[in-house]
Design a protein around this motif. Structure first.
Motif, PDB file in Angstrom:
ATOM      1  N   ALA A  29     -11.228  15.607  -5.100  1.00 60.34           N
ATOM      2  CA  ALA A  29     -12.286  15.244  -5.730  1.00 60.34           C
ATOM      3  C   ALA A  29     -13.723  15.394  -4.973  1.00 60.34           C
ATOM      4  O   ALA A  29     -13.468  14.952  -3.619  1.00 60.34           O
ATOM      5  CB  ALA A  29     -12.163  13.920  -6.286  1.00 60.34           C
ATOM      6  N   PHE A  30     -14.755  15.811  -5.555  1.00 59.81           N
ATOM      7  CA  PHE A  30     -15.956  15.700  -4.734  1.00 59.81           C
ATOM      8  C   PHE A  30     -16.474  14.239  -4.487  1.00 59.81           C
ATOM      9  O   PHE A  30     -16.153  13.460  -5.213  1.00 59.81           O
ATOM     10  CB  PHE A  30     -17.204  16.688  -5.619  1.00 59.81           C
ATOM     11  N   ALA A  31     -17.017  14.101  -3.396  1.00 59.39           N
ATOM     12  CA  ALA A  31     -17.141  12.915  -2.813  1.00 59.39           C
ATOM     13  C   ALA A  31     -18.186  12.025  -3.721  1.00 59.39           C
ATOM     14  O   ALA A  31     -18.069  10.729  -3.857  1.00 59.39           O
ATOM     15  CB  ALA A  31     -17.660  12.788  -1.252  1.00 59.39           C
ATOM     16  N   VAL A  32     -19.265  12.852  -4.194  1.00 60.53           N
ATOM     17  CA  VAL A  32     -20.434  12.177  -4.961  1.00 60.53           C
ATOM     18  C   VAL A  32     -20.294  12.670  -6.358  1.00 60.53           C
ATOM     19  O   VAL A  32     -20.498  13.869  -6.519  1.00 60.53           O
ATOM     20  CB  VAL A  32     -21.553  12.587  -4.304  1.00 60.53           C
ATOM     21  N   GLY A  33     -20.181  11.772  -7.238  1.00 58.71           N
ATOM     22  CA  GLY A  33     -20.218  11.953  -8.617  1.00 58.71           C
ATOM     23  C   GLY A  33     -18.981  11.840  -9.285  1.00 58.71           C
ATOM     24  O   GLY A  33     -18.280  11.123 -10.104  1.00 58.71           O
ATOM     25  N   ARG A  34     -18.037  12.865  -8.883  1.00 56.38           N
ATOM     26  CA  ARG A  34     -16.749  13.127  -9.557  1.00 56.38           C
ATOM     27  C   ARG A  34     -15.624  11.919  -8.974  1.00 56.38           C
ATOM     28  O   ARG A  34     -15.080  11.422 -10.026  1.00 56.38           O
ATOM     29  CB  ARG A  34     -16.063  14.465  -9.118  1.00 56.38           C
ATOM     30  N   THR A  35     -15.983  11.586  -7.892  1.00 55.48           N
ATOM     31  CA  THR A  35     -14.936  10.466  -7.396  1.00 55.48           C
ATOM     32  C   THR A  35     -15.199   9.290  -8.099  1.00 55.48           C
ATOM     33  O   THR A  35     -14.424   8.523  -8.803  1.00 55.48           O
ATOM     34  CB  THR A  35     -14.979  10.011  -5.972  1.00 55.48           C
ATOM     35  N   GLN A  36     -16.580   8.844  -8.346  1.00 52.43           N
ATOM     36  CA  GLN A  36     -16.929   7.738  -8.839  1.00 52.43           C
ATOM     37  C   GLN A  36     -16.665   7.817 -10.399  1.00 52.43           C
ATOM     38  O   GLN A  36     -16.396   6.845 -11.146  1.00 52.43           O
ATOM     39  CB  GLN A  36     -18.528   7.570  -8.892  1.00 52.43           C
ATOM     40  N   ALA A  83       1.881   6.546  -5.038  1.00 53.66           N
ATOM     41  CA  ALA A  83       0.592   6.535  -4.559  1.00 53.66           C
ATOM     42  C   ALA A  83      -0.330   7.551  -5.425  1.00 53.66           C
ATOM     43  O   ALA A  83       0.254   8.498  -5.804  1.00 53.66           O
ATOM     44  CB  ALA A  83       0.668   6.804  -2.964  1.00 53.66           C
ATOM     45  N   ILE A  84      -1.484   6.965  -5.779  1.00 50.02           N
ATOM     46  CA  ILE A  84      -2.488   7.862  -6.389  1.00 50.02           C
ATOM     47  C   ILE A  84      -3.521   8.274  -5.258  1.00 50.02           C
ATOM     48  O   ILE A  84      -4.352   7.338  -4.735  1.00 50.02           O
ATOM     49  CB  ILE A  84      -3.212   7.382  -7.659  1.00 50.02           C
ATOM     50  N   ILE A  85      -3.658   9.437  -4.689  1.00 50.43           N
ATOM     51  CA  ILE A  85      -4.529   9.636  -3.601  1.00 50.43           C
ATOM     52  C   ILE A  85      -5.725  10.415  -3.837  1.00 50.43           C
ATOM     53  O   ILE A  85      -5.314  11.817  -4.248  1.00 50.43           O
ATOM     54  CB  ILE A  85      -3.731  10.220  -2.429  1.00 50.43           C
ATOM     55  N   ILE A  86      -6.987  10.042  -3.783  1.00 50.68           N
ATOM     56  CA  ILE A  86      -7.979  10.831  -4.206  1.00 50.68           C
ATOM     57  C   ILE A  86      -8.765  11.098  -2.704  1.00 50.68           C
ATOM     58  O   ILE A  86      -9.096  10.418  -2.238  1.00 50.68           O
ATOM     59  CB  ILE A  86      -9.006   9.717  -5.013  1.00 50.68           C
ATOM     60  N   ALA A  87      -8.793  12.435  -2.685  1.00 52.01           N
ATOM     61  CA  ALA A  87      -9.527  12.912  -1.251  1.00 52.01           C
ATOM     62  C   ALA A  87     -10.284  14.135  -1.446  1.00 52.01           C
ATOM     63  O   ALA A  87      -9.872  14.892  -2.485  1.00 52.01           O
ATOM     64  CB  ALA A  87      -8.339  12.975  -0.501  1.00 52.01           C
ATOM     65  N   GLY A  88     -10.971  14.379  -0.544  1.00 52.12           N
ATOM     66  CA  GLY A  88     -11.917  15.620  -0.540  1.00 52.12           C
ATOM     67  C   GLY A  88     -11.124  16.481   0.297  1.00 52.12           C
ATOM     68  O   GLY A  88     -10.232  16.295   1.246  1.00 52.12           O
TER      69      GLY A  88
END
Length: 264
Positions: free
Chosen positions: A39-46, A126-131
């Motif tokens: 996920a992109f750090a700004v926008g998509r993650t949120q 685990a659900i891992i959200i990362a760039g």
């Protein structure tokens, strides 16, 4: 005008939410491996975190450990939380409701490299959200190395993957991916959730342009050849638009645009 998704349609919002719920439930039913979300750090993650909070119980997310493994995304999320007065009513109320504790009770920010590396020891749950969002850099590559070869794991693609990126290889069904010179077999299930994209689909782009009076001249950018070509064809046939596709080193004469504006 952009043409990123100029030759395709997104799933509806309802279909997108149903798809995500199905992924989380199916993973639990069939062995409960890990789920990776580039996920992109700004926008998509949120946006993803917002959906997780909104559908926390419906999607059974209390049964997971959720990690946001991106220092930049963590800082951006903190910034969002400090400015919830700028949100619309529904999202503002939800963010403020969770502000005293955590946006999600089982959400953890892993800011240091050591914390990130420890995630690779987790075998399930685990659900891992990362760039990065297109998997071409950042911590997601390490998680792919430890999970992409496992049949019980899932990879959720939530944004556009440009041609030539590692993310695009996954979307296109690559059987193997290269990570630091090592060939990794892809056995995990890859889900492309186009409905979460910030880019409009063909219908959205057509609808936007159709609201302009007089059909102003149009130059298509930010799209691969097939996407831009498909959109240009529809614009000409359905809206009689004077459209061209931008080409490298090909100048665009803006003089006639001034004449068009004066004629309005």
């Amino acid at each position: 005008m952009e043409s990123t998704y100029g030759n395709r349609l997104h799933r509806t919002w309802g279909q997108t939410l149903t798809e995500l719920k199905g992924i989380f439930n199916d993973t639990l039913t069939n062995g409960k491996g890990n789920i990776l979300i580039p996920a992109f750090a700004v926008g998509r993650t949120q946006e993803i975190l917002y959906l997780f909070a909104k559908y926390y119980e419906k999607w059974g997310l209390e049964r997971w450990y959720i990690f946001l493994d991106s220092p930049m995304a963590a800082e951006a999320t903190d910034t969002y939380a400090r400015n919830s007065q700028l949100f619309d009513r529904e999202s503002g109320e939800m963010w403020r409701r969770h502000q005293e504790h955590s946006l999600l009770p089982n959400l953890r920010f892993t800011r240091t490299a050591q914390e990130s590396m420890r995630l690779n020891k987790i075998r399930s749950g685990a659900i891992i959200i990362a760039g990065s969002g297109m998997c071409d850099g950042g911590r997601i590559k390490h998680h792919l190395k430890h999970n992409a070869w496992r049949k019980d794991c899932h990879i959720i693609i939530t944004g556009y993957q440009a041609s030539g990126t590692l993310g695009r290889s996954l979307v296109d069904g690559a059987k193997y991916i290269k990570l630091w010179g090592e060939s990794i077999r892809v056995a995990a299930s890859v889900h492309t959730v186009g409905g979460l994209s910030a880019h409009a689909d063909q219908a959205g782009l057509m609808n936007w342009y159709a609201h302009f009076q007089g059909r102003p001249p149009l130059v298509l950018v930010h799209g691969e050849a097939a996407a831009a070509g498909g959109l240009a064809k529809r614009l000409r046939e359905d809206l009689a638009a004077p459209v061209r596709i931008a080409q490298p080193a090909s100048p665009v004469d803006l003089g006639h645009i001034g004449d068009f504006i004066e004629s309005l």
